[in-house]
Motif scaffolding. Structure first.
Motif, mmCIF file in Angstrom:
data_model
loop_
_atom_site.group_PDB
_atom_site.id
_atom_site.type_symbol
_atom_site.label_atom_id
_atom_site.label_comp_id
_atom_site.label_asym_id
_atom_site.label_seq_id
_atom_site.Cartn_x
_atom_site.Cartn_y
_atom_site.Cartn_z
ATOM 1 N N UNK A 187 18.749 13.169 23.459
ATOM 2 C CA UNK A 187 17.360 13.268 23.259
ATOM 3 C C UNK A 187 17.331 13.541 21.894
ATOM 4 N N UNK A 188 16.321 13.142 21.197
ATOM 5 C CA UNK A 188 15.714 13.196 20.021
ATOM 6 C C UNK A 188 14.595 13.753 19.902
ATOM 7 N N UNK A 189 14.153 14.417 18.833
ATOM 8 C CA UNK A 189 12.900 14.911 18.363
ATOM 9 C C UNK A 189 12.436 14.792 16.908
ATOM 10 N N UNK A 190 11.613 13.594 16.849
ATOM 11 C CA UNK A 190 11.249 13.304 15.459
ATOM 12 C C UNK A 190 9.861 14.113 15.138
ATOM 13 N N UNK A 191 10.014 15.047 14.146
ATOM 14 C CA UNK A 191 9.070 15.843 13.888
ATOM 15 C C UNK A 191 8.351 15.440 12.478
ATOM 16 N N UNK A 192 6.967 14.969 12.330
ATOM 17 C CA UNK A 192 6.333 14.738 11.422
ATOM 18 C C UNK A 192 5.255 15.711 11.240
ATOM 19 N N UNK A 193 4.615 15.518 9.802
ATOM 20 C CA UNK A 193 3.552 16.419 9.564
ATOM 21 C C UNK A 193 3.636 17.861 10.065
ATOM 22 N N UNK A 194 4.876 18.419 9.585
ATOM 23 C CA UNK A 194 5.084 19.725 10.083
ATOM 24 C C UNK A 194 4.231 20.848 9.365
ATOM 25 N N UNK A 211 7.367 36.101 21.734
ATOM 26 C CA UNK A 211 6.829 35.280 22.585
ATOM 27 C C UNK A 211 7.680 34.567 23.452
ATOM 28 N N UNK A 212 7.091 33.858 24.480
ATOM 29 C CA UNK A 212 7.944 32.918 25.563
ATOM 30 C C UNK A 212 8.228 31.879 25.091
ATOM 31 N N UNK A 213 9.373 31.355 25.552
ATOM 32 C CA UNK A 213 9.682 30.055 25.287
ATOM 33 C C UNK A 213 8.850 28.988 25.826
ATOM 34 N N UNK A 214 8.073 27.760 24.905
ATOM 35 C CA UNK A 214 7.114 27.080 25.471
ATOM 36 C C UNK A 214 7.546 25.615 25.397
ATOM 37 N N UNK A 215 7.221 24.691 26.197
ATOM 38 C CA UNK A 215 7.840 23.158 26.375
ATOM 39 C C UNK A 215 7.034 22.370 24.935
ATOM 40 N N UNK A 216 7.964 21.831 24.221
ATOM 41 C CA UNK A 216 7.248 20.835 23.166
ATOM 42 C C UNK A 216 7.333 19.619 23.620
ATOM 43 N N UNK A 217 8.355 19.205 24.212
ATOM 44 C CA UNK A 217 8.149 17.516 24.909
ATOM 45 C C UNK A 217 9.360 17.390 25.761
ATOM 46 N N UNK A 274 10.146 7.423 32.553
ATOM 47 C CA UNK A 274 8.786 7.997 32.742
ATOM 48 C C UNK A 274 8.337 8.237 31.142
ATOM 49 N N UNK A 275 7.000 8.141 31.134
ATOM 50 C CA UNK A 275 6.255 8.535 29.869
ATOM 51 C C UNK A 275 6.490 9.798 29.594
ATOM 52 N N UNK A 276 6.772 10.010 28.188
ATOM 53 C CA UNK A 276 6.972 11.453 27.565
ATOM 54 C C UNK A 276 5.841 12.269 27.805
ATOM 55 N N UNK A 277 5.838 13.557 27.850
ATOM 56 C CA UNK A 277 4.901 14.493 27.837
ATOM 57 C C UNK A 277 4.881 15.396 26.724
ATOM 58 N N UNK A 278 4.029 16.050 26.101
ATOM 59 C CA UNK A 278 3.987 16.667 24.913
ATOM 60 C C UNK A 278 3.130 18.083 24.901
ATOM 61 N N UNK A 279 3.338 18.854 24.238
ATOM 62 C CA UNK A 279 2.322 19.860 24.041
ATOM 63 C C UNK A 279 1.193 19.546 23.125
ATOM 64 N N UNK A 280 -0.046 20.124 23.671
ATOM 65 C CA UNK A 280 -1.174 19.774 22.795
ATOM 66 C C UNK A 280 -0.794 19.878 21.342
ATOM 67 N N UNK A 281 -0.316 20.860 21.068
ATOM 68 C CA UNK A 281 -0.016 21.420 19.627
ATOM 69 C C UNK A 281 0.650 20.255 19.001
ATOM 70 N N UNK A 282 1.631 19.546 19.529
ATOM 71 C CA UNK A 282 2.334 18.543 18.851
ATOM 72 C C UNK A 282 2.212 17.272 19.036
ATOM 73 N N UNK A 283 0.848 16.900 19.762
ATOM 74 C CA UNK A 283 0.623 15.366 20.163
ATOM 75 C C UNK A 283 0.512 14.906 18.992
ATOM 76 N N UNK A 284 0.683 13.716 18.602
ATOM 77 C CA UNK A 284 0.303 12.682 17.246
ATOM 78 C C UNK A 284 1.220 12.893 16.224
ATOM 79 N N UNK A 285 2.261 14.301 16.381
ATOM 80 C CA UNK A 285 3.211 14.534 15.047
ATOM 81 C C UNK A 285 4.309 14.319 15.649
#
Length: 116
Positions: free
Chosen positions: A78-85, A43-49, A55-66
């Motif tokens: 830069x950090x990425x806190x990933x919850x509810x994996x 698969x192609x590389x995709x943006x997560x956040x 500026x305000x962060x942007x997120x992929x729909x699949x990870x919003x709220x998590x």
């Protein structure tokens, strides 16, 4: 040029959490946005956040709220806190930095595996 070094990947059970970190060195003054992408085989590389220096962060729909992206005070981390994996989050995660007047820089990638 900007060099990126990532850390924090690993194996986690569904519902668990991980925190990815990325530190930039080199021409960090030229960075205007940092973010995280992910890629699974075939698969192609995709943006997560991503987050611009101001500026305000942007997120992929699949990870919003998590997932939550944050930048360090010096703007070279830069950090990425990933919850509810979930298993669908399994991928190689890449840190990215976009710079003025140059090509994007990429980290070496860190594997995140979500499995019981």
């Amino acid at each position: 040029q900007v060099q990126l070094v990532e850390s924090g990947g690993g194996l986690v059970q569904p519902g668990g959490s991980l925190r990815l970190s990325c530190a930039a060195s080199g021409s960090i003054f030229s960075i205007y946005v940092m973010g995280w992408y992910r890629q699974v085989p075939g698969k192609q590389r995709e943006l997560v956040a991503r987050q611009f220096n101001s500026g305000t962060p942007t997120y992929a729909d699949s990870v919003k709220g998590r997932f939550t992206i944050s930048r360090g005070n010096a703007k070279n981390t830069v950090y990425l806190q990933m919850n509810s994996l979930i298993p669908e989050d399994t991928a190689v995660y890449y840190c990215n930095a976009a710079v003025h007047g140059g090509s994007d820089s990429w980290g070496q990638g860190t594997q995140v595996t979500v499995s019981s």
